[in-house]
Design a protein around this motif. Structure first.
Motif, PDB file in Angstrom:
ATOM      1  N   GLY A  43      -1.842   6.221   9.568  1.00  0.00           N
ATOM      2  CA  GLY A  43      -3.129   6.810   9.216  1.00  0.00           C
ATOM      3  C   GLY A  43      -3.612   6.340   7.862  1.00  0.00           C
ATOM      4  N   GLY A  44      -4.896   6.586   7.606  1.00  0.00           N
ATOM      5  CA  GLY A  44      -5.472   6.176   6.333  1.00  0.00           C
ATOM      6  C   GLY A  44      -6.979   6.054   6.417  1.00  0.00           C
TER       7      GLY A  44
ATOM      8  N   CYS B 135      -3.738   1.128   8.601  1.00  0.00           N
ATOM      9  CA  CYS B 135      -4.979   1.465   7.897  1.00  0.00           C
ATOM     10  C   CYS B 135      -4.809   1.174   6.404  1.00  0.00           C
ATOM     11  N   ALA B 136      -5.931   0.911   5.761  1.00  0.00           N
ATOM     12  CA  ALA B 136      -5.919   0.821   4.301  1.00  0.00           C
ATOM     13  C   ALA B 136      -5.623   2.191   3.712  1.00  0.00           C
ATOM     14  N   SER B 137      -5.271   2.207   2.448  1.00  0.00           N
ATOM     15  CA  SER B 137      -4.769   3.425   1.804  1.00  0.00           C
ATOM     16  C   SER B 137      -5.819   4.189   1.016  1.00  0.00           C
ATOM     17  N   TRP B 138      -7.025   3.639   0.910  1.00  0.00           N
ATOM     18  CA  TRP B 138      -7.950   4.090  -0.133  1.00  0.00           C
ATOM     19  C   TRP B 138      -8.540   5.476   0.068  1.00  0.00           C
ATOM     20  N   ASP B 139      -8.294   6.094   1.209  1.00  0.00           N
ATOM     21  CA  ASP B 139      -8.776   7.470   1.375  1.00  0.00           C
ATOM     22  C   ASP B 139      -7.932   8.449   0.570  1.00  0.00           C
ATOM     23  N   GLN B 140      -6.648   8.099   0.350  1.00  0.00           N
ATOM     24  CA  GLN B 140      -5.760   9.016  -0.368  1.00  0.00           C
ATOM     25  C   GLN B 140      -5.049   8.371  -1.562  1.00  0.00           C
ATOM     26  N   TYR B 141      -4.960   7.040  -1.565  1.00  0.00           N
ATOM     27  CA  TYR B 141      -4.209   6.341  -2.616  1.00  0.00           C
ATOM     28  C   TYR B 141      -5.024   5.177  -3.162  1.00  0.00           C
ATOM     29  N   LYS B 142      -4.738   4.795  -4.385  1.00  0.00           N
ATOM     30  CA  LYS B 142      -5.458   3.676  -4.994  1.00  0.00           C
ATOM     31  C   LYS B 142      -5.060   2.350  -4.359  1.00  0.00           C
TER      32      LYS B 142
ATOM     33  N   MET C 144       5.228   6.409  -2.783  1.00  0.00           N
ATOM     34  CA  MET C 144       5.301   7.842  -2.496  1.00  0.00           C
ATOM     35  C   MET C 144       6.209   8.106  -1.289  1.00  0.00           C
ATOM     36  N   PHE C 145       6.131   7.229  -0.287  1.00  0.00           N
ATOM     37  CA  PHE C 145       7.001   7.327   0.886  1.00  0.00           C
ATOM     38  C   PHE C 145       8.469   7.205   0.469  1.00  0.00           C
ATOM     39  N   MET C 146       8.779   6.160  -0.302  1.00  0.00           N
ATOM     40  CA  MET C 146      10.157   5.930  -0.702  1.00  0.00           C
ATOM     41  C   MET C 146      10.701   7.070  -1.557  1.00  0.00           C
TER      42      MET C 146
END
Length: 448
Positions: free
Chosen positions: A353-354, A425-432, A440-442
């Motif tokens: 998701g993203g 998906c790209a990350s920009w909805d929640q992460y820079k 954050m996952f790791m």
């Protein structure tokens, strides 16, 4: 520090500052070349602009005046600037050479360059080759599209060092004399057509990696890729194929148990930590380069039994009570996630998701057979939920944070399962950045 030798241009326009442009402008100035720098989006207050000006370099910002072309011998441009740019377009018409900074490498007279290109797998292959050289105690430097300005690296290299350089099609399009002593051509897919406009032009840019090679150089190439086979027919280099599908007597290949180079067994497949068919191709390419350079099988095995992947690219994170966690945050599109899903035969709990870019995810459907649970987050949650339902997946969970996603995935998993972050998906909805998402996952995995 090395110096440019017999550099043919006395006055150069550096177009686009950012990291590489600023470095190149300073490098040229240090070597007695008159430099003008130009950036449309920069302002006088920018740190790079002020840094260049403090060194006496003329900087024009906020516009692309054609008058800049009146007295320059060449342009060195940021690779990402398209050829439709008004200055580039006019320079081409005026027959002013338009280059990228890797064209400076030959003028530093360094010992040897290994150049790696392809549509996918460049960073992993480049890193593997670098690690093999380093483990063999062979003097080596990492450069290029992997994050290190190649010409700046070349300037700092010592005698007998080898440069291992990841090279993009954007960089390769802007060369005239540059050639690697060993070129690696991994694969060719449709990519960057918004920049190159046609597949033929994209392929031509990639082919530049070997266009200046001679019979004294080597071209390592993917013998399973018909587009590459068509491309290399007129190459002058020593050809070294690699294949995961058939025996190539003059190169590197594998069967179900091991990898071989010219008939010699190199390593058992079961010993290799890195997973996925696409990574197997990267490994075959890296072994080819290592064997050309006389690196021992023992060194190759040491690297391949410990190398867990480039950060955020199908990177093994940790085994937690028999569950193997993989960080593939770099999978910002569907194609990348399909490759990740194809890498495993075990049951998968997929975290995805993203950012919603307006596309659907139907192309994931053929690759969902091993997915036993979906943990979804971000703007595309509902779209991906539909794919899960269409795949008959009963465990569909929606969460707000990565910490929740990891905890939920662990709860849904059993021993021998794979927990895979591959967002599609790209990350920009929640992460820079995708790196921030992967970190954050790791971090969440290590806290389990």
């Amino acid at each position: 520090m090395r110096v440019l030798k017999e550099f043919p241009f006395a006055k150069v326009l550096v177009l686009g500052l950012a990291k590489s442009g600023t470095a190149v402008a300073k490098l040229l100035s240090r070597n007695g070349v008159k430099v003008i720098a130009n950036d449309l989006k920069a302002s006088e207050d920018d740190e790079n602009v002020q840094s260049l000006q403090s060194q006496g370099i003329s900087v024009i910002v906020g516009e692309h005046p054609l008058s800049l072309l009146e007295d320059v011998d060449a342009i060195i441009k940021n690779p990402g600037i398209p050829y439709e740019n008004i200055l580039i377009d006019q320079a081409v018409k005026n027959r002013i050479p338009v280059l990228t900074e890797i064209e400076l490498i030959p003028y530093f007279d360094i010992n040897q360059t290994v150049g790696i290109t392809g549509s996918n797998g460049k960073t992993t292959t480049t890193t593997l080759i670098y690690e093999m050289f380093k483990k063999a105690d062979s003097p080596v430097s990492l450069a290029g599209n992997i994050g290190h300005v190649a010409s700046e690296v070349a300037e700092q290299m010592h005698d007998k060092q080898t440069m291992i350089a990841e090279l993009s099609s954007f960089q390769l399009l802007g060369i005239s004399t540059f050639k690697p002593n060993i070129a690696v051509l991994l694969n060719l897919f449709e990519a960057h057509l918004d920049y190159h406009h046609t597949l033929e032009q994209y392929h031509n840019a990639k082919a530049n990696i070997f266009k200046n090679q001679t019979e004294h150089d080597y071209l390592v190439y993917n013998a399973d890729d018909q587009r590459i086979l068509n491309m290399i027919k007129n190459a002058s280099s020593n050809l070294v194929p690699f294949s995961r599908k058939e025996v190539v007597s003059n190169g590197t290949y594998c069967d179900e148990k091991a990898i071989y180079f010219r008939g010699e067994k190199v390593i058992e497949l079961a010993s290799i930590v890195l997973v996925g068919e696409h990574n197997l191709e990267n490994i075959l390419a890296a072994i080819s380069v290592a064997k050309i350079e006389g690196i021992s099988n023992q060194v190759i095995e040491t690297v391949l039994t410990t190398f867990t992947g480039v950060s955020h690219r199908l990177q093994f994170v940790k085994d937690v009570n028999g569950r193997k966690f993989y960080n593939d945050s770099k999978a910002t599109n569907i194609l990348a996630t399909t490759k990740a899903l194809s890498a495993f035969n075990q049951p998968i709990i997929l975290l995805a998701g993203g950012l919603d870019r307006g596309n659907e995810f139907d192309d994931l459907l053929p690759y969902m057979s091993n997915v036993k649970a979906l943990v979804l987050f971000g703007e595309t949650t509902q779209k991906l939920r539909k794919i899960g339902e269409a795949s008959g997946i009963e465990n569909l969970e929606m969460v707000d944070t990565m910490k929740e996603a990891v905890q939920k995935a662990y709860q849904l998993s059993n021993e021998e399962d794979v927990v895979l972050l591959s967002p599609a998906c790209a990350s920009w909805d929640q992460y820079k950045t995708f790196e921030e998402r992967g970190n954050m996952f790791m971090e969440s995995v290590h806290k389990l």
